[in-house]
Scaffold this active site. Structure first.
Site, mmCIF file in Angstrom:
data_model
loop_
_atom_site.group_PDB
_atom_site.id
_atom_site.type_symbol
_atom_site.label_atom_id
_atom_site.label_comp_id
_atom_site.label_asym_id
_atom_site.label_seq_id
_atom_site.Cartn_x
_atom_site.Cartn_y
_atom_site.Cartn_z
ATOM 1 N N CYS A 6 -2.940 -0.323 6.560
ATOM 2 C CA CYS A 6 -3.722 -0.675 5.381
ATOM 3 C C CYS A 6 -4.704 -1.765 5.790
ATOM 4 O O CYS A 6 -4.574 -2.351 6.853
ATOM 5 C CB CYS A 6 -2.836 -1.198 4.258
ATOM 6 S SG CYS A 6 -1.709 0.007 3.543
ATOM 7 N N ASP A 7 -5.667 -2.016 4.941
ATOM 8 C CA ASP A 7 -6.627 -3.077 5.199
ATOM 9 C C ASP A 7 -6.946 -3.786 3.899
ATOM 10 O O ASP A 7 -7.212 -3.133 2.879
ATOM 11 C CB ASP A 7 -7.911 -2.507 5.798
ATOM 12 C CG ASP A 7 -7.668 -1.896 7.169
ATOM 13 O OD1 ASP A 7 -7.671 -2.647 8.148
ATOM 14 O OD2 ASP A 7 -7.459 -0.674 7.240
#
Length: 435
Positions: A6-7
């Site tokens: 994820c970011d």
């Protein structure tokens, strides 16, 4: 590219336009997992002995909880990302390192996201809530709806109208970094190095006991608690580095024959959406793990202006609409992005858990996926549909920008803002499927 990643991003003045803080996150999960967008109003809990059922365990309830809007995997209690009525936003990431991950059921990192939002009216208070709960209950348990065991530690990016905090954990141990200007991102690795503004009281002693730190060299959290060469961290091809490059790219304003730093700030909420839609970098993920939902929030430092939170509620932000949500009294329930509930028959709540997977698709998700099946085969329809989606977005962005320029809020319209946008998006999908 990492198998699961994820970011989460934040941009603060002077990197942003109009003195705003911009928060953004892509939630990357298993490709068949449904993510819903749900709203929970503020509540008073008068029974001092009341307990709260989270995904796996019960914890003590607090006297008061704030209103929250959440983007979450539909099978669990917590959230991948969300915001509360006071303008606090939180997103979390899976991280691994030298400290062993616990499979025993405790609080998920996603539970901690929701708890931080429900119980804190500033970013630093949310950090306090999370680390206190971490100390009391621990983190652990399967983070996937299924028989595949998928467990991890967590990092968090917590933002409000004034500042942001990075909180990274290894079991019950943690370090935190305060961010007051510029840009910062987190991904699926520890990223706090020597700038540590708060930490677990036994963080360094534990590292010495484990033989990870000699107690003499400068303490570097990421290097000590993981296997990272932090000197090379920004040169690696991983998602953390790619996200950092994209953020910094948008801080720079191109001019003929030269590049200068834009002192007035260049990052807007649309910039953040562009970053989340970026596929060459891997930020917009495809494959077995993909970007199942996205969020962008505008947090004006002027408290007289509302915070605006955009959610997709559907996979692939490039082929989704960012729909705005604003906290006002009596917000309408978000029915088109709310998944079916199964109460006590839910296989997550019954032991042994995860014996089968129910159909958790909400109305928007169903129409979105059906439309994708059509447009993947018909290029002309794909273009028409995407053009209509971008036209809807552009109208919404213009309307939200006028609100941020101090246009009076039409509360009667705002209570139905997100639900109406979801219906408009569904209408676009249906028109392309039927034509």
């Amino acid at each position: 590219m990492e198998p699961c990643s994820c970011d989460t991003f934040v941009a603060l003045p002077p990197a942003t336009v109009d003195n705003r803080i911009i928060f953004g996150k892509n939630s990357d999960r298993l490709c068949d997992e449904v993510q819903e967008v749900v709203y929970f109003p503020a509540a008073v809990h008068e029974n001092p002995r009341e307990h709260l059922q989270c995904t796996y365990i019960e914890i003590d309830q607090v006297p008061e909880t704030y209103a929250v809007v959440l983007s979450r995997p539909a099978w669990l209690w917590g959230a991948e990302m969300g915001a509360n009525e006071h303008g606090v936003c939180i997103g979390n990431e899976a991280v691994w390192g030298r400290e062993e991950v616990c499979d025993e059921e405790a609080l998920l990192g996603m539970d901690l996201v929701r708890l931080g939002l429900e119980r804190a009216d500033t970013a630093e208070k949310a950090l306090n809530v999370i680390v206190d709960l971490l100390e009391k209950y621990g983190q652990g348990g399967n983070c996937s709806e299924g028989r595949m065991v998928f467990s991890y530690h967590n990092s968090f990016l917590i933002a409000d109208r004034k500042e942001a905090w990075i909180l990274e954990t290894a079991g019950k141990y943690w370090a935190a970094e305060k961010v007051q200007e510029g840009v910062r991102n987190i991904s699926n690795q520890l990223s706090i190095t020597t700038k540590i503004d708060r930490e677990h009281p036994d963080l360094r002693n534990y590292a010495k006991q484990k033989g990870w730190w000699d107690g003499k060299t400068e303490f570097d959290f990421a290097a000590t608690y993981s296997y990272l060469d932090t000197a090379k961290m920004m040169l690696s091809p991983g998602r953390y580095c790619e996200g950092y490059k994209l953020l910094n790219k948008h801080k720079v304003l191109a001019r003929p024959s030269r590049i200068i730093l834009n002192k007035n700030g260049n990052i807007t909420f649309e910039t953040m959406m562009e970053i989340l839609r970026d596929k060459p970098s891997g930020i917009n993920m495809e494959g077995e793990f993909l970007t199942t939902a996205s969020m962008v929030s505008i947090l004006p430092q002027d408290s007289n202006l509302p915070c605006i939170h955009f959610f997709t509620g559907t996979p692939d932000p490039e082929r989704s609409v960012f729909k705005p949500f604003i906290f006002v009294p009596n917000v309408s329930q978000l029915l088109d992005t709310s998944s079916p509930t199964f109460d006590l028959e839910d296989p997550v709540k019954k032991k042994p858990r995860f014996q089968f997977k129910p159909d958790r698709r909400h109305p928007l998700y169903q129409e979105h996926q059906q439309a994708l099946e059509v447009i993947d085969k018909k290029e002309e329809k794909a273009k028409t549909m995407l053009d209509n989606m971008r036209k809807l977005e552009k109208e919404l962005f213009k309307e939200m920008e006028s609100i941020l320029q101090n246009k009076p809020l039409d509360v009667d319209k705002i209570v139905n803002l997100f639900p109406q946008c979801a219906k408009d998006e569904i209408r676009i999908y249906k028109s392309n499927i039927s034509s």
